[in-house]
Design a protein around this motif. Structure first.
Motif, PDB file in Angstrom:
ATOM      1  N   LEU A  86      34.500 -13.777  13.778  1.00 62.35           N
ATOM      2  CA  LEU A  86      34.210 -12.865  12.676  1.00 62.35           C
ATOM      3  C   LEU A  86      34.530 -11.484  13.207  1.00 62.35           C
ATOM      4  O   LEU A  86      33.913 -11.018  14.164  1.00 62.35           O
ATOM      5  CB  LEU A  86      32.743 -12.965  12.250  1.00 62.35           C
ATOM      6  N   LEU A  87      35.525 -10.828  12.618  1.00 61.55           N
ATOM      7  CA  LEU A  87      36.062  -9.585  13.145  1.00 61.55           C
ATOM      8  C   LEU A  87      36.107  -8.525  12.063  1.00 61.55           C
ATOM      9  O   LEU A  87      36.560  -8.784  10.946  1.00 61.55           O
ATOM     10  CB  LEU A  87      37.482  -9.832  13.675  1.00 61.55           C
ATOM     11  N   HIS A  88      35.617  -7.350  12.396  1.00 62.93           N
ATOM     12  CA  HIS A  88      35.724  -6.184  11.518  1.00 62.93           C
ATOM     13  C   HIS A  88      36.503  -5.117  12.268  1.00 62.93           C
ATOM     14  O   HIS A  88      36.298  -4.911  13.471  1.00 62.93           O
ATOM     15  CB  HIS A  88      34.342  -5.632  11.158  1.00 62.93           C
ATOM     16  N   ILE A  89      37.389  -4.436  11.542  1.00 61.28           N
ATOM     17  CA  ILE A  89      38.172  -3.349  12.128  1.00 61.28           C
ATOM     18  C   ILE A  89      38.094  -2.158  11.183  1.00 61.28           C
ATOM     19  O   ILE A  89      38.321  -2.295   9.980  1.00 61.28           O
ATOM     20  CB  ILE A  89      39.640  -3.755  12.338  1.00 61.28           C
ATOM     21  N   ASP A  91      39.456   1.853  11.452  1.00 58.82           N
ATOM     22  CA  ASP A  91      40.181   2.856  12.228  1.00 58.82           C
ATOM     23  C   ASP A  91      40.487   2.292  13.610  1.00 58.82           C
ATOM     24  O   ASP A  91      41.115   1.246  13.709  1.00 58.82           O
ATOM     25  CB  ASP A  91      39.406   4.167  12.281  1.00 58.82           C
ATOM     26  N   ASP A  92      40.014   2.941  14.660  1.00 61.50           N
ATOM     27  CA  ASP A  92      40.328   2.466  16.012  1.00 61.50           C
ATOM     28  C   ASP A  92      39.173   1.721  16.661  1.00 61.50           C
ATOM     29  O   ASP A  92      39.130   1.564  17.868  1.00 61.50           O
ATOM     30  CB  ASP A  92      40.779   3.626  16.902  1.00 61.50           C
ATOM     31  N   ARG A  93      38.240   1.250  15.845  1.00 60.80           N
ATOM     32  CA  ARG A  93      37.085   0.506  16.366  1.00 60.80           C
ATOM     33  C   ARG A  93      37.082  -0.913  15.789  1.00 60.80           C
ATOM     34  O   ARG A  93      37.464  -1.135  14.637  1.00 60.80           O
ATOM     35  CB  ARG A  93      35.764   1.180  16.004  1.00 60.80           C
ATOM     36  N   ALA A  94      36.619  -1.842  16.615  1.00 61.47           N
ATOM     37  CA  ALA A  94      36.490  -3.234  16.197  1.00 61.47           C
ATOM     38  C   ALA A  94      35.161  -3.764  16.699  1.00 61.47           C
ATOM     39  O   ALA A  94      34.675  -3.359  17.755  1.00 61.47           O
ATOM     40  CB  ALA A  94      37.628  -4.072  16.771  1.00 61.47           C
ATOM     41  N   TRP A  95      34.551  -4.635  15.917  1.00 63.15           N
ATOM     42  CA  TRP A  95      33.359  -5.345  16.361  1.00 63.15           C
ATOM     43  C   TRP A  95      33.509  -6.771  15.869  1.00 63.15           C
ATOM     44  O   TRP A  95      34.000  -7.037  14.789  1.00 63.15           O
ATOM     45  CB  TRP A  95      32.068  -4.671  15.910  1.00 63.15           C
ATOM     46  N   PHE A  96      33.130  -7.681  16.755  1.00 62.65           N
ATOM     47  CA  PHE A  96      33.377  -9.083  16.457  1.00 62.65           C
ATOM     48  C   PHE A  96      32.422  -9.971  17.224  1.00 62.65           C
ATOM     49  O   PHE A  96      31.777  -9.568  18.183  1.00 62.65           O
ATOM     50  CB  PHE A  96      34.830  -9.450  16.801  1.00 62.65           C
ATOM     51  N   ARG A  97      32.352 -11.182  16.738  1.00 64.19           N
ATOM     52  CA  ARG A  97      31.678 -12.263  17.443  1.00 64.19           C
ATOM     53  C   ARG A  97      32.621 -13.450  17.392  1.00 64.19           C
ATOM     54  O   ARG A  97      33.405 -13.588  16.448  1.00 64.19           O
ATOM     55  CB  ARG A  97      30.310 -12.576  16.848  1.00 64.19           C
ATOM     56  N   CYS A  98      32.563 -14.277  18.388  1.00 64.51           N
ATOM     57  CA  CYS A  98      33.460 -15.423  18.428  1.00 64.51           C
ATOM     58  C   CYS A  98      32.782 -16.573  19.155  1.00 64.51           C
ATOM     59  O   CYS A  98      31.768 -16.397  19.821  1.00 64.51           O
ATOM     60  CB  CYS A  98      34.782 -15.064  19.078  1.00 64.51           C
ATOM     61  N   SER A  99      33.375 -17.738  18.983  1.00 63.88           N
ATOM     62  CA  SER A  99      32.810 -18.938  19.574  1.00 63.88           C
ATOM     63  C   SER A  99      33.923 -19.907  19.948  1.00 63.88           C
ATOM     64  O   SER A  99      34.949 -19.983  19.258  1.00 63.88           O
ATOM     65  CB  SER A  99      31.861 -19.599  18.564  1.00 63.88           C
ATOM     66  N   ASP A 100      33.689 -20.657  21.010  1.00 62.85           N
ATOM     67  CA  ASP A 100      34.620 -21.712  21.388  1.00 62.85           C
ATOM     68  C   ASP A 100      34.447 -22.934  20.506  1.00 62.85           C
ATOM     69  O   ASP A 100      35.267 -23.849  20.549  1.00 62.85           O
ATOM     70  CB  ASP A 100      34.416 -22.107  22.859  1.00 62.85           C
ATOM     71  N   GLU A 101      33.372 -22.960  19.729  1.00 60.09           N
ATOM     72  CA  GLU A 101      33.085 -24.040  18.771  1.00 60.09           C
ATOM     73  C   GLU A 101      33.014 -23.425  17.381  1.00 60.09           C
ATOM     74  O   GLU A 101      32.616 -22.269  17.240  1.00 60.09           O
ATOM     75  CB  GLU A 101      31.743 -24.702  19.091  1.00 60.09           C
ATOM     76  N   PRO A 102      33.352 -24.180  16.338  1.00 63.14           N
ATOM     77  CA  PRO A 102      33.183 -23.650  14.975  1.00 63.14           C
ATOM     78  C   PRO A 102      31.744 -23.189  14.750  1.00 63.14           C
ATOM     79  O   PRO A 102      30.795 -23.810  15.260  1.00 63.14           O
ATOM     80  CB  PRO A 102      33.537 -24.835  14.087  1.00 63.14           C
ATOM     81  N   PHE A 103      31.561 -22.099  13.999  1.00 62.19           N
ATOM     82  CA  PHE A 103      30.221 -21.542  13.783  1.00 62.19           C
ATOM     83  C   PHE A 103      29.261 -22.561  13.174  1.00 62.19           C
ATOM     84  O   PHE A 103      28.088 -22.550  13.458  1.00 62.19           O
ATOM     85  CB  PHE A 103      30.293 -20.314  12.872  1.00 62.19           C
ATOM     86  N   ASP A 104      29.752 -23.455  12.338  1.00 57.33           N
ATOM     87  CA  ASP A 104      28.868 -24.456  11.720  1.00 57.33           C
ATOM     88  C   ASP A 104      28.222 -25.364  12.749  1.00 57.33           C
ATOM     89  O   ASP A 104      27.172 -25.952  12.510  1.00 57.33           O
ATOM     90  CB  ASP A 104      29.623 -25.298  10.700  1.00 57.33           C
ATOM     91  N   ASN A 105      28.876 -25.505  13.912  1.00 57.66           N
ATOM     92  CA  ASN A 105      28.367 -26.415  14.946  1.00 57.66           C
ATOM     93  C   ASN A 105      27.633 -25.681  16.062  1.00 57.66           C
ATOM     94  O   ASN A 105      27.192 -26.300  17.015  1.00 57.66           O
ATOM     95  CB  ASN A 105      29.530 -27.218  15.550  1.00 57.66           C
TER      96      ASN A 105
END
Length: 106
Positions: A86-89, A91-105
């Motif tokens: 899940l990524l938001h951008i 201007d020159d800033r980004a914030w995100f979260r990520c997972s090696d597994e699908p979020f549902d799991n």
């Protein structure tokens, strides 16, 4: 584990759209500087729209809007592509979260 200084790459198939250089980690979100390539211009409106919908708290419309990003783009960590992000951008800033597994799991 420290994430500061690590780089994530935003990709559209083989095209590099930009790099996210992490400068702040606050679980589960990572924040950093976004350095776009010229090809990012083609998808920038997608991020603008999804961020506007989030700020307006129009979450159902956000889900539909963000599906285009998640279905078309990938986020690549130093170890390889992440399964989901899940990524938001803005201007020159980004914030995100990520997972090696699908979020549902997770």
């Amino acid at each position: 584990m420290g994430f500061e200084g690590e780089v994530r790459r935003q990709m559209r198939q083989e095209d590099l759209l930009g790099e996210l250089v992490i400068d702040e980690a606050g679980f589960p979100w990572l924040n950093g500087r976004f350095v776009p390539t010229p090809t990012f211009r083609g998808v920038k409106p997608w991020f603008d729209e999804s961020l506007a919908l989030t700020e307006a708290e129009e979450y159902e419309r956000f889900d539909d809007s963000y599906a285009r990003i998640a279905g078309t783009l990938s986020l690549v960590a130093p170890s390889g592509p992440v399964a989901e992000f899940l990524l938001h951008i803005s201007d020159d800033r980004a914030w995100f979260r990520c997972s090696d597994e699908p979020f549902d799991n997770v």
